[in-house]
Design an enzyme around this catalytic site. Structure first.
Site, PDB file in Angstrom:
ATOM      1  CE  LYS A 103     -18.395  26.541 -28.890  1.00 40.77           C
ATOM      2  NZ  LYS A 103     -18.354  25.551 -29.981  1.00 40.77           N
ATOM      3  CE  LYS A 127      -5.025   3.052   5.010  1.00 41.80           C
ATOM      4  NZ  LYS A 127      -5.737   1.766   4.760  1.00 41.80           N
ATOM      5  CD  GLU A 143     -19.108  21.149 -20.680  1.00 43.31           C
ATOM      6  OE1 GLU A 143     -19.759  20.513 -21.518  1.00 43.31           O
ATOM      7  OE2 GLU A 143     -18.071  21.794 -20.980  1.00 43.31           O
ATOM      8  CB  THR A 157     -41.293  24.380 -11.415  1.00 41.99           C
ATOM      9  OG1 THR A 157     -42.379  24.909 -12.152  1.00 41.99           O
ATOM     10  CG2 THR A 157     -41.189  25.129 -10.102  1.00 41.99           C
ATOM     11  CG  HIS A 158     -42.016  20.788 -14.233  1.00 37.44           C
ATOM     12  ND1 HIS A 158     -42.139  19.436 -14.018  1.00 37.44           N
ATOM     13  CD2 HIS A 158     -42.847  21.378 -13.323  1.00 37.44           C
ATOM     14  CE1 HIS A 158     -43.025  19.225 -13.048  1.00 37.44           C
ATOM     15  NE2 HIS A 158     -43.464  20.381 -12.599  1.00 37.44           N
ATOM     16  CB  SER A 214      -0.925  -0.004   1.214  1.00 34.80           C
ATOM     17  OG  SER A 214      -0.189  -0.171   2.398  1.00 34.80           O
ATOM     18  CE1 TYR A 234      -7.183  -3.600   7.967  1.00 32.27           C
ATOM     19  CE2 TYR A 234      -5.928  -5.605   7.607  1.00 32.27           C
ATOM     20  CZ  TYR A 234      -6.270  -4.327   7.229  1.00 32.27           C
ATOM     21  OH  TYR A 234      -5.712  -3.782   6.091  1.00 32.27           O
ATOM     22  CB  SER A 239     -13.341  28.122 -29.689  1.00 28.80           C
ATOM     23  OG  SER A 239     -13.205  27.957 -31.073  1.00 28.80           O
ATOM     24  CG  ASN A 280     -16.552  25.088 -25.268  1.00 27.59           C
ATOM     25  OD1 ASN A 280     -17.618  25.433 -25.763  1.00 27.59           O
ATOM     26  ND2 ASN A 280     -15.562  24.576 -25.984  1.00 27.59           N
ATOM     27  CD  GLN A 290      -3.393  -2.700   1.367  1.00 26.06           C
ATOM     28  OE1 GLN A 290      -2.883  -3.260   2.325  1.00 26.06           O
ATOM     29  NE2 GLN A 290      -2.952  -2.863   0.143  1.00 26.06           N
ATOM     30  CG  ASN A 324      -4.833  -5.137  12.745  1.00 25.91           C
ATOM     31  OD1 ASN A 324      -4.251  -5.125  11.661  1.00 25.91           O
ATOM     32  ND2 ASN A 324      -5.265  -6.253  13.310  1.00 25.91           N
TER      33      ASN A 324
END
Lengths: 470, 470, 470, 470
Positions: free
Chosen positions: D294, D336, D301, D166-167, D34, D328, D288, D296, D333, D121
């Site tokens: 434009k 983590k 996102e 709404t919606h 680990s 244990y 761009s 993005n 393990q 442990n």
């Protein structure tokens, strides 16, 4: 709490001042850049560039001379990467920009033409698909190797008697070979699943450009075939919006992991002192300096423990794609790390499982001993009553129950009961009953197709070898 | 808090007294019984019983007369169920016990023989597999119907211009028909996925008995074929331990739901006042008594909202099977409700989506209007510079950027710029540039395979009709 | 395949004709309607209506006479529902419309005023929150009962020696009482988690109206208090957009289920023949007619098997809410079925687990026997070497390893070794070593806070009783 | 397919030969180790070692001189790590072994004593818990900063009128400030959730040793307090078996991510050309080269796209812990990497979101323009009819519907209708109606607690500042 909070606050504030206001754009660069993980697509991108450039030359979109320069430049870059001489930087967002930028550095203006008639959207989808494809092929091969180890072990234990469990209670005697062949079937289905996924992903997005196609007279059939696809994807918008191939790959990986988790669980159980069915190979378990007799089943535990990780990756990508409008959205960049992590772990688990299983040493005596604790041939007795004494099934069950109760009270196994004793429970029993009461005869009798009779297990083994290993 | 807590405590305590100590076994019965949901398998279980009984008679395990009685009894039960005259009760745990018990009631001792040479483990697996199979076939048919609606709409909009989006920003003009065909491809892959799953599940567990096979001379090939399978499963332990067919069914359902969620998202966006691209059919949306002009996209929202539900069912079953030792464990009873809920919802969503899409009324004028807001042919200009003026791709991009900036400052669309103005930015431009600046010409030019040019979209449409609807 | 496909196609086509084109609006009604599940909120909605109406009258928005009529009507409806005389129909979408419509039927025009100054958005959120709250309180009480069963069993086994496992290998002797108290701690944290969730959900959405608040002079403080909340939510848009209370409820339910799955796994293991640590109560396990000695741990398996179901519900709601713009979207209707299914199962599992644990019969002799198989006091020996002989920890470990190896070779337990033999391995050992080699002394020595020494376990038990059961 | 398969097969076979048979133990080492990820716990482990050693000296388990050496050695190691001079290797499995081994190298025999009276442990559980705690504190602080950005923006837009949805349909006018404060509430609940988790994890496992406690007279209270915990965990078995703190951390992270995904979705929508409500800051979006107009919404996102990743981590750990017997197991393990990945992403998302929101430039004119498209004050009209004309709510709704229809037919906004026209629909209307028909008056009227009236929003803002930012 408040003291630590102050400490952390101070730490954060320091970061804050520096990281946030002054270096916001650097922070955003790091957040946005995919180069830290998508550099794994470098060889796929190089292959793609080669195929694209050749096609552009064939179609006279660039000159043959430009193509030659490009091919040469790409080879140089390939060598740089292989020799760890290629420089990666978050400034150049992704592997595709890295390669294009370096190409232009190396060969000048011709390099600026490589991106003609394509877009990052179709390029990313294609390179990633090529990578996924290779990984699926690798997984299919590893599954075969794993089946090989199971079949080898099964061939050593065609006759080895062990308790068959349902509900982790002893149900009936089976052979270890038969049990191991159950896993050969599971991993066989996984191979078929992998081949289905390979078949389905085998169309190339390249040439879809940003989403609409291109006005250059490109030949998508040619590039797709050069890159090992069976042809181009039908619809350019779908080509850049689709991540079904990642869904398929992660879904089958999740299913394989569940299968691996089941055999891992069994090895953990079987190597625990209550069972003692198997000795784990030293390489795949961990000893204790203080208790040399003890071996922790670390490999099996880790494999089992990684099941949720792979399922989590599938879920991650499903959630990410949920509700995304067409075509490309930046969210989709998250597909790669999910896939890499899942497949790195899957490949490791398959390799480790193969070795672990290959080197197991079973302890048939412990298996047989546990069977002795129970009345595992009770079902055989009931079936005998139905078959030989013409007693209806449900009635036979109830008579058998009485006999088992009687034997338990006397602390005897079923085969040690006397005919008199049996007759006192039901008159219809006769001497032939003793043929079905031993564990060995029980096994032999299970001759229905797919059953545990050693004769059938041997036959199943040959069939499995032929079907899965040739 | 404490007052309500007291109230609830009192309520619980009342339940407690009654439910817990006195009626523990009734509570456990209810917890354990699957009849409340597995009664949906009644017709599968009846079919299975018929096939099993005939085979038992063929193999002389029961008499021909017993078989006749059983077949007659099963038909009576079938009628009782169809006429709602069959009694269900938690006392008889599951549908299989219900049918067997009723059979014995109706026909006497012969009924007690139906369970010969099988076990509940293989019986449950077989009946459920038959059910899943039928549902998969239904889903494949519904997917085809959905493709039908999409293709019909696409055929009305081969030429309809709309903005193509990436990052929900306008990228390039596309046609609506082309956009809709992207979904036809997605659902096409889903059909292939479904057919693959059907192929993989097409082996029968029946005859594996508890886990070891049986000592009766049964004919598994015969029963499997009678029940519509291609043959029996190879390994009896695998046969009762396996739920891969549920994994496959739920995994593909999750992927279909993600596809449905994407088109739902688009319909929600497109019907919102910022877009206005589409008018939702009255049947599949909800009006407001107070704002008659408004229509809430309830159907699309509900479909989108059910994505996680189906994915959750897949996760549920994966988690349930994780780490289960072979063979059957009671945990596996959880497979059915997960499947039923997911497929009831999936089937509804597919039906609703089909109707919703069939009745959409698009508003081409709004689509075109939004395109006018932006410089969606900028890429065409850049490609023109590369193609006609032999300017390297990356340089062409930078010139285009300058031109767009200039146009924006003047508040003009690209096609309204004068040649002089263009020349002032780059000398290499000539009059032919105006051929690529209009949205219509942009569309027409995208003639690479799979591209958005109306000519190609028309061709793609024919191909799709032939491939998916015939 | 094709024959069945035809069969199913025919079946679907029949449905198609009828269901699709003619009855599309009925199909959509059914898809859209929530009454089939939200009728469970009927009593919450009635309470809410009562509180709202009283407040409207207090604030003179309706007359005191209208309020009286409404209160009377609501009481009538309550009785109708309790006596199963209330009619439900998909035509009236949800429980709130049902109650309002019936109210108007019963009391005329005053009924049409009940919806003044509110909207379905705040009404649904409030009624559902009330329901969730009650369920959380119930779960907290059930957790306490479960702790009660565990504490009772622990109090019988303060001194019962059993092997403590890590990696399912024997690590050190512990007492069963100590082991059971570990679960008391887990379920204790679950109770705290539940109380935190209750605290956090304790604000009322009522009065947020559609999303913006209302122009009527309502008193949100009053209604919130009448409904048992500590006050109104601060922001009207948040009030109707928020489902955090469902997240909290499902997240804690998932964690409880994982805890239950762990004790279930242990009971399944412990009742398996390899362990034999426990006899399952008849009520909570299933016998076999054929093997009366055998008992399948059905209750424990089902509990374990439901873990993924509850986690799947959390995932479902997370996925559903992901990316939803404010305020209410119809997707959110999916919150209820997910919650109902998860909590129905959680409540059942908690009740069953309580009874199952209460009635367990442990077999101390089997536990002790398994300890004899191993060298579970090796760590004690190493600690002795450190403590009494001043040997550094890592060196002590290696000496212990040698001694265990020696004992294993001689097939003796550690306490049966002679001093001479020990001295031959390390000179620093003396006679006092024998005080630490027995299992009993090992246990006694573990006196660090929280350790397994019976003295401490007894103390921990009193503390636990006081903390958790009073 | 077959050609690529051959290629990959060859590649794998090469790996196989080398990796599998010869280097199996190396492969297993890498799988098991680990250190590649748990080195992030180095500072926590150092702190833990310091506290443990001091306590051992205080309790005379080691000498004061040994403790001094240990403290010095630990400081040396700390410096080595900070200066990148510490060597990590898979041979030494984990960070704890690394530090202990290096300590012994540096200070000799005293180093071998540091592991007295503890086990890996309890050590792992403690160091990891300390790390999780710090991360939770950081998240709480970042949430506060994020609230700060939202509150700042809200304070600029107390009066800014925007459509409330709404919606995704326009429902009523609201103010932008009011809308942003809804998110302040969400992140406020997240802060409370984080504080609850911190409270619950604040007990130390250290001293539980392997699982049973220890025979050394250690002082767990002392070490726990030195490490910033409120005290030791009550039960030693629970202490090493428990990962509830990871559940809590990942569950709250998932909920935060859902909240972030909602505001991200809104920013993506609002910056799309159909809305145009907001201009994204250059730093947090991508331009761009070809379309300079434009931008993005990459940051939004990516944040939205990471929701499933964090939820996947929670699911991963739930699945991993499901059905694990105490104490244990190596599976644990896996906790983590799941946590690190989730929190690295969560912290990044919170930082990016803070900056992104801080620098947004809203476009009130676009918001207002969209409101003009619709009849957003229809509800106000209905409420007016109820309030001023004493018309029952449901009837008022139907009258309003008629008026809106009429206005739409005339293509007029409601406020442009004439009294005559209104009277022709319902006689009870009078001149005062015009006070409620404007968007501004609608806003002003929403004075119920938590409503959108600018006066209330201003008040809510002060309250929020005081509650969340002081």
């Amino acid at each position: 709490m408040s003291k630590e909070k102050d400490k952390v606050t101070k730490k954060i504030s320091k970061i804050w001042g520096g990281r946030f206001y002054k270096n916001a754009s650097k922070m955003m660069n790091n957040f946005n850049a995919s180069i830290k993980f998508d550099k794994r697509l470098c060889f796929q991108d190089l292959e793609l560039n080669k195929a694209h450039s050749s096609m552009l030359a064939d179609k006279k979109i660039i000159t043959s001379n430009e193509n030659k320069k490009i091919q040469k430049g790409l080879k140089l870059i390939e060598n740089e990467i292989k020799n760890d001489k290629f420089t990666f930087s978050n400034q150049l967002e992704d592997i595709h920009m890295h390669i294009e930028a370096r190409l232009t550095e190396l060969i000048g203006d011709a390099g600026k033409k490589i991106h003609t008639a394509r877009s990052r959207n179709d390029q990313v989808a294609t390179a990633f698909k090529m990578f996924v494809k290779e990984q699926l092929i690798e997984v299919e091969i590893l599954l075969k190797q794993l089946q090989g180890s199971l079949i080898k072990q099964a061939s050593l234990h065609v006759q080895t008697i062990m308790p068959g469990f349902t509900h982790l209670q002893i149900a009936q005697p089976i052979t270890l070979g038969h049990h191991l062949l159950a896993y050969v079937e599971m991993f066989g289905r996984d191979r078929e699943r992998t081949l289905d996924a390979l078949k389905r992903l085998n169309k190339s997005p390249l040439g879809a450009a940003a989403l609409a196609g291109t006005s250059f007279p490109i030949d998508r059939v040619k590039t797709s075939q050069k890159l090992g696809f069976s042809g181009p994807m039908e619809n350019s918008i779908d080509a850049v919006s689709d991540r079904d191939f990642v869904f398929d790959a992660l879904s089958l990986a999740s299913i394989i992991m569940v299968h691996l988790s089941r055999i891992s669980e069994e090895l953990i159980l079987w190597s625990s002192p209550g069972f003692g069915f198997v000795e784990l190979p030293e390489t795949y378990s961990t000893g204790s300096s203080i208790m040399p007799q003890k071996r922790n089943p670390d490999a099996a535990e880790l494999i089992r423990g990684k099941t949720g990780r792979v399922a989590g990756a599938f879920l991650n990508v499903l959630t990410m794609m949920k509700g995304l409008p067409l075509a490309y959205s930046k969210d989709m960049q998250e597909d790669k790390e999910a896939f890499f992590d899942a497949y790195d772990n899957l490949v490791n688990c398959l390799m480790i499982a193969e070795g672990l299983i290959r080197e197991l040493k079973f302890r048939p005596e412990s298996m047989k001993k546990m069977l002795g604790l129970d009345y595992a041939t009770a079902t055989d007795l009931a079936d005998y009553l139905v078959r030989e004494c013409n007693i209806p099934f449900r009635e036979a069950h109830s008579i058998t129950g009485k006999i088992v109760k009687f034997a338990k009270k006397k602390n005897l196994s079923l085969e040690k009961l006397k005919l008199d004793e049996l007759l006192s429970i039901d008159k219809r029993i006769n001497n032939s009953v003793f043929k079905v009461l031993s564990v060995e005869n029980s096994l032999k009798s299970k001759k229905s197709f797919g059953g545990t009779s050693p004769v059938l297990v041997k036959r199943a083994l040959s069939k499995a070898k032929k079907k899965w290993l040739s």
